[in-house]
Scaffold this motif. Structure first.
Motif, short mmCIF file in Angstrom:
data_model
loop_
_atom_site.label_atom_id
_atom_site.label_comp_id
_atom_site.label_asym_id
_atom_site.label_seq_id
_atom_site.Cartn_x
_atom_site.Cartn_y
_atom_site.Cartn_z
N THR A 174 0.83 -1.21 0.00
CA THR A 174 0.00 0.00 0.00
C THR A 174 0.87 1.26 0.00
O THR A 174 0.53 2.24 -0.65
N ALA A 175 1.98 1.23 0.72
CA ALA A 175 2.87 2.40 0.75
C ALA A 175 3.45 2.67 -0.63
O ALA A 175 3.66 3.83 -1.00
N LEU A 176 3.72 1.62 -1.38
CA LEU A 176 4.32 1.80 -2.70
C LEU A 176 3.30 2.13 -3.79
O LEU A 176 3.65 2.71 -4.81
N THR A 177 2.04 1.78 -3.58
CA THR A 177 1.04 1.98 -4.63
C THR A 177 0.21 3.24 -4.45
O THR A 177 -0.42 3.68 -5.41
N ILE A 178 0.19 3.80 -3.24
CA ILE A 178 -0.56 5.05 -3.05
C ILE A 178 0.21 6.18 -3.74
O ILE A 178 1.40 6.37 -3.50
N GLU A 179 -0.49 6.90 -4.60
CA GLU A 179 0.14 8.02 -5.31
C GLU A 179 -0.67 9.28 -5.04
O GLU A 179 -1.83 9.37 -5.44
N PRO A 180 -0.07 10.24 -4.37
CA PRO A 180 -0.77 11.51 -4.15
C PRO A 180 -1.04 12.21 -5.48
O PRO A 180 -0.24 12.13 -6.41
N GLN A 181 -2.16 12.90 -5.57
CA GLN A 181 -2.50 13.62 -6.80
C GLN A 181 -1.78 14.96 -6.89
O GLN A 181 -1.76 15.57 -7.95
N GLY A 182 -1.21 15.37 -5.79
CA GLY A 182 -0.46 16.62 -5.78
C GLY A 182 0.06 16.88 -4.38
O GLY A 182 -0.16 16.11 -3.45
N VAL A 183 0.75 18.01 -4.22
CA VAL A 183 1.30 18.38 -2.92
C VAL A 183 0.17 18.62 -1.92
O VAL A 183 0.31 18.37 -0.73
N TRP A 184 -0.97 19.03 -2.40
CA TRP A 184 -2.11 19.33 -1.55
C TRP A 184 -2.82 18.08 -1.03
O TRP A 184 -3.67 18.16 -0.15
N ASP A 185 -2.51 16.92 -1.56
CA ASP A 185 -3.21 15.68 -1.20
C ASP A 185 -2.67 15.13 0.13
O ASP A 185 -1.99 14.11 0.17
N ILE A 186 -3.02 15.79 1.21
CA ILE A 186 -2.54 15.43 2.54
C ILE A 186 -2.99 14.01 2.96
O ILE A 186 -2.19 13.25 3.51
N PRO A 187 -4.24 13.60 2.72
CA PRO A 187 -4.64 12.24 3.13
C PRO A 187 -3.79 11.14 2.49
O PRO A 187 -3.46 10.14 3.13
N ALA A 188 -3.42 11.33 1.24
CA ALA A 188 -2.57 10.32 0.58
C ALA A 188 -1.19 10.29 1.21
O ALA A 188 -0.63 9.20 1.44
N HIS A 189 -0.62 11.45 1.51
CA HIS A 189 0.68 11.50 2.17
C HIS A 189 0.63 10.85 3.55
O HIS A 189 1.54 10.12 3.94
N ARG A 190 -0.45 11.10 4.29
CA ARG A 190 -0.60 10.49 5.61
C ARG A 190 -0.77 8.96 5.47
O ARG A 190 -0.26 8.21 6.29
N GLY A 191 -1.46 8.53 4.44
CA GLY A 191 -1.61 7.09 4.21
C GLY A 191 -0.29 6.41 3.91
O GLY A 191 -0.01 5.31 4.40
N ILE A 192 0.54 7.07 3.13
CA ILE A 192 1.88 6.54 2.82
C ILE A 192 2.71 6.47 4.10
O ILE A 192 3.35 5.45 4.39
N GLU A 193 2.68 7.55 4.88
CA GLU A 193 3.45 7.57 6.12
C GLU A 193 2.99 6.48 7.09
O GLU A 193 3.81 5.81 7.71
N LEU A 194 1.68 6.32 7.23
CA LEU A 194 1.15 5.30 8.14
C LEU A 194 1.53 3.90 7.67
O LEU A 194 1.96 3.06 8.47
N SER A 195 1.39 3.64 6.38
CA SER A 195 1.75 2.32 5.85
C SER A 195 3.23 2.03 6.03
O SER A 195 3.62 0.91 6.39
#
Length: 107
Positions: free
Chosen positions: A39-60
């Motif tokens: 999940t950490a490798l496949t989550i791709e934020p849509q931009g710098v503003w995509d905070i939930p995606a960044h948090r998901g990567i960090e949590l994973s």
């Protein structure tokens, strides 16, 4: 008189039983590590503003690293190392390293 050994001698039968008992948590931790690393490798934020995606990567990444450390900690006692080889723990440790690298460059 036979020399008295301080270490108990584990027969092959006993080692197989201990391996089976230790294989369950090692297997579960490795599978969970693989899932969270994936999940950490496949989550791709849509931009710098995509905070939930960044948090998901960090949590994973965090969970994967914790599971990798738990696997190594489970393997470290001498009694476990006598029965379980490093190759059982290596995949989880490598996944933890991959997640740590992803976490570092996830900006």
């Amino acid at each position: 008189m036979a020399p008295h050994s301080a270490r108990p001698d584990l027969s092959d039968e006993d080692r197989g039983c201990v391996r089976l008992v230790l294989a369950v948590p090692i297997g579960i931790l490795t599978l969970l590590s693989a899932y969270f690393c994936w999940t950490a490798l496949t989550i791709e934020p849509q931009g710098v503003w995509d905070i939930p995606a960044h948090r998901g990567i960090e949590l994973s990444c965090f969970v994967t690293v914790v599971f990798g450390v738990a696997l190594v900690a489970l393997w470290l006692p001498r009694s476990v190392r006598r029965v379980i080889s490093w190759t059982w723990v290596a995949p989880g440790a490598v996944l933890g390293i991959v997640a740590a690298v992803r976490w570092t460059f996830a900006a």
